[in-house]
Design an enzyme around this catalytic site. Structure first.
Site, mmCIF file in Angstrom:
data_model
loop_
_atom_site.group_PDB
_atom_site.id
_atom_site.type_symbol
_atom_site.label_atom_id
_atom_site.label_comp_id
_atom_site.label_asym_id
_atom_site.label_seq_id
_atom_site.Cartn_x
_atom_site.Cartn_y
_atom_site.Cartn_z
ATOM 1 N N ASP A 43 0.832 -1.206 0.000
ATOM 2 C CA ASP A 43 0.000 0.000 0.000
ATOM 3 C C ASP A 43 0.870 1.262 0.000
ATOM 4 O OD1 ASP A 43 -2.397 -1.531 0.121
ATOM 5 O OD2 ASP A 43 -2.041 -1.860 2.254
ATOM 6 N N HIS A 83 -5.790 -3.580 5.362
ATOM 7 C CA HIS A 83 -5.375 -3.890 3.989
ATOM 8 C C HIS A 83 -6.548 -4.472 3.195
ATOM 9 C CE1 HIS A 83 -2.906 -4.867 0.575
ATOM 10 N NE2 HIS A 83 -3.321 -6.126 0.621
HETATM 11 N N1 LIG Z 1 -0.603 -8.514 1.751
HETATM 12 C C1 LIG Z 1 -0.663 -8.083 0.500
HETATM 13 O O1 LIG Z 1 -0.452 -6.889 0.230
HETATM 14 C C2 LIG Z 1 -0.949 -9.040 -0.606
HETATM 15 C C3 LIG Z 1 -1.419 -10.296 -0.338
HETATM 16 N N2 LIG Z 1 -1.643 -11.190 -1.345
HETATM 17 C C4 LIG Z 1 -2.132 -12.513 -0.959
HETATM 18 O O2 LIG Z 1 -1.054 -13.447 -0.980
HETATM 19 C C5 LIG Z 1 -1.577 -14.777 -1.132
HETATM 20 C C6 LIG Z 1 -0.771 -15.540 -2.160
HETATM 21 O O3 LIG Z 1 -0.890 -14.978 -3.425
HETATM 22 P P1 LIG Z 1 -0.167 -15.645 -4.710
HETATM 23 O O4 LIG Z 1 1.235 -15.955 -4.394
HETATM 24 O O5 LIG Z 1 -0.471 -14.783 -5.860
HETATM 25 O O6 LIG Z 1 -0.981 -17.011 -4.819
HETATM 26 P P2 LIG Z 1 -0.526 -18.369 -5.559
HETATM 27 O O7 LIG Z 1 -1.745 -19.203 -5.679
HETATM 28 O O8 LIG Z 1 0.230 -18.036 -6.803
HETATM 29 O O9 LIG Z 1 0.501 -19.025 -4.547
HETATM 30 C C7 LIG Z 1 0.102 -19.498 -3.295
HETATM 31 C C8 LIG Z 1 1.002 -20.647 -2.937
HETATM 32 O O10 LIG Z 1 0.604 -21.102 -1.651
HETATM 33 C C9 LIG Z 1 0.716 -22.519 -1.665
HETATM 34 N N3 LIG Z 1 -0.076 -23.083 -0.591
HETATM 35 C C10 LIG Z 1 -1.414 -23.270 -0.507
HETATM 36 N N4 LIG Z 1 -1.731 -23.856 0.650
HETATM 37 C C11 LIG Z 1 -0.586 -24.028 1.325
HETATM 38 C C12 LIG Z 1 -0.265 -24.583 2.580
HETATM 39 N N5 LIG Z 1 -1.182 -25.080 3.399
HETATM 40 N N6 LIG Z 1 1.025 -24.604 2.952
HETATM 41 C C13 LIG Z 1 1.980 -24.090 2.148
HETATM 42 N N7 LIG Z 1 1.737 -23.569 0.942
HETATM 43 C C14 LIG Z 1 0.479 -23.528 0.539
HETATM 44 C C15 LIG Z 1 0.258 -22.929 -3.042
HETATM 45 O O11 LIG Z 1 0.693 -24.240 -3.371
HETATM 46 C C16 LIG Z 1 0.904 -21.844 -3.889
HETATM 47 O O12 LIG Z 1 2.191 -22.237 -4.321
HETATM 48 C C17 LIG Z 1 -3.048 -14.588 -1.496
HETATM 49 O O13 LIG Z 1 -3.841 -14.825 -0.364
HETATM 50 C C18 LIG Z 1 -3.135 -13.124 -1.888
HETATM 51 O O14 LIG Z 1 -4.428 -12.581 -1.720
HETATM 52 C C19 LIG Z 1 -1.400 -10.867 -2.644
HETATM 53 C C20 LIG Z 1 -0.920 -9.624 -2.968
HETATM 54 C C21 LIG Z 1 -0.699 -8.596 -1.986
HETATM 55 O O1 LIG Z 2 -5.836 -7.342 -4.250
HETATM 56 C C1 LIG Z 2 -5.513 -8.487 -3.881
HETATM 57 O O2 LIG Z 2 -6.304 -9.435 -3.791
HETATM 58 C C2 LIG Z 2 -4.099 -8.716 -3.491
HETATM 59 C C3 LIG Z 2 -3.674 -7.640 -2.579
HETATM 60 O O3 LIG Z 2 -3.901 -7.672 -1.397
HETATM 61 C C4 LIG Z 2 -3.104 -6.422 -3.184
HETATM 62 O O4 LIG Z 2 -2.689 -6.427 -4.349
HETATM 63 O O5 LIG Z 2 -3.062 -5.413 -2.474
#
Ligand SMILES: NC(=O)C1=CN([C@@H]2O[C@H](COP(=O)(O)OP(=O)(O)OC[C@H]3O[C@@H](n4cnc5c(N)ncnc54)[C@H](O)[C@@H]3O)[C@@H](O)[C@H]2O)C=CC1
Ligand SMILES: O=C([O-])CC(=O)C(=O)O
Length: 344
Positions: free
Chosen positions: A170, A197
């Site tokens: 953010d 967030h």
């Molecule tokens: N805090 C923030 O600002 C942001 C948060 N996110 C969040 O981050 C998370 C991940 O996003 P991506 O990497 O794009 O998703 P993705 O689906 O590409 O990767 C997630 C990974 O987690 C693994 N996974 C699922 N269950 C698991 C478990 N029990 N133990 C270990 N690994 C496990 C999957 O196998 C996969 O490799 C989402 O919840 C998303 O909303 C995304 C962008 C920004």
């Molecule tokens: O928007 C989403 O779902 C992932 C996230 O938290 C971000 O990009 O800030």
């Protein structure tokens, strides 16, 4: 090791290595965020060991990364049976495990799946790396951080200074969008972002931006909305292929670097993060915090003083949704009836 200068023939000494290096574990390392984040961590001079864990196979990712000629050692751990070995000795555990949004979803729609994933992983961290800093990336961060706190409490190892919801993206977006809008040098720009967030719980404090910047009321509203909807902007552009990954990896690497500098004893390390907080009546709240040898040293109250009228109103308006998300996370771990959360 000394280096002989070709000009003078004298022996010069390279800068001494940093006092400490740290061990980092990434849970969910095979995913869209996990992979580029792991690459950035592999490049960090502050990290000596990087353990990658995922339910999917990450051995190939670990082998691939291990060929980069930076000193950090990389190992891959796949499947629940290997989680304990992955976590052993970790100084920082970063959790991007879980499912991302698709167009039309809110972050809260991810609760059903991600709450259990975060709970299970934090239970393991509590048992195996109870003194580690925990950086939670998995959404909905407004609820997954309270879930983690409650798990750690039940395990008797909760240290609020060591648990963080990563909201750095953010701040990264706020800096980028403000610099673009006002044609500022990006490196100079710093906008604190408070609240939570998700949607309108993300509150950029443009009145506190550095350098001080004159914005019209319309500009403030437009920029605030763009920062709040930054995640959705990417989700829609990816059209079903997930949410922000590369900018998130960049943001998480920045937050890790700051955390490690704090652990290493650097002074004056500040980042915004979603933490246990006494700044407002909400038990968890994102604000600027000072990072030190034990994690959060102090929250910075100054950002919340002297807010603009727009920010004051937005702060009051975000509280009910943020409180509901917090209560939903706590109720999930306490096995109470989960409150219904209405989000825009
Ligand atoms: N805090 C923030 O600002 C942001 C948060 N996110 C969040 O981050 C998370 C991940 O996003 P991506 O990497 O794009 O998703 P993705 O689906 O590409 O990767 C997630 C990974 O987690 C693994 N996974 C699922 N269950 C698991 C478990 N029990 N133990 C270990 N690994 C496990 C999957 O196998 C996969 O490799 C989402 O919840 C998303 O909303 C995304 C962008 C920004
Ligand atoms: O928007 C989403 O779902 C992932 C996230 O938290 C971000 O990009 O800030």
């Amino acid at each position: 090791m000394g280096i002989v200068s070709p000009e003078s023939g004298s022996c010069e000494f390279a800068a001494p290595p940093r006092a400490s290096t740290f061990r980092v574990a990434v849970l969910g390392a095979g995913g869209g965020i996990g992979q580029p984040l792991s690459l950035l961590i592999k490049m960090s001079p502050l990290v000596s060991s990087l353990n990658l864990y995922d339910i999917a196979n990450v051995r190939g990712i670990a082998a691939d990364l291990s060929h980069c000629n930076s000193p950090c050692r990389v190992a891959g751990f796949s499947g629940a049976a290997e989680l304990a070995r992955c976590l052993s000795g970790a100084d920082v555990v970063i959790i991007p495990a879980g499912v991302p949004r698709k167009p039309g979803m809110t972050r809260d729609d991810l609760f059903t799946i991600n709450a259990s994933i975060v709970k299970t992983l934090v239970e393991a961290v509590a048992d195996l790396a109870p003194t580690a800093l925990i950086h939670i990336i998995s959404n909905p961060v407004n609820s997954t951080v309270p879930i983690a706190a409650e798990v750690l409490k039940q395990k008797g190892v909760y240290d609020p200074r060591k648990l963080f919801g990563v909201t750095t993206l953010d701040v990264v977006r706020a800096n980028t969008f403000l610099a673009q809008k006002k044609n500022l040098r990006l490196v100079d720009v710093d906008v604190p972002v408070i609240g939570g967030h998700a949607g309108t719980t993300i509150l950029p404090l443009l009145s506190k931006a550095r350098p001080a910047t004159v914005l019209t009321g319309d500009e403030v509203e437009e920029l605030t909305a763009r920062i709040q909807n930054g995640g959705t902007e990417v989700v829609e552009a990816k059209a079903g292929a997930g949410s922000a990954t590369l900018s998130m990896a960049y943001a998480a690497a920045r937050f890790l670097e700051s955390s490690l500098r704090g652990l290493d004893g650097d002074q004056e390390v500040y980042e915004c993060a979603y933490v246990q907080s006494a700044l407002t009546e909400l038990p968890f709240f994102a604000s600027r915090v000072k990072l030190g040898r034990k994690g959060v040293e102090a929250a910075v109250p100054a950002d919340l003083q002297g807010l603009s009228g727009f920010e004051e109103r937005a702060l009051e308006a975000l509280k009910p949704e943020l409180r509901a998300s917090i209560d939903k996370g706590l109720a999930f771990v306490r096995k109470e009836e989960v409150p219904v959360l209405v989000v825009a």
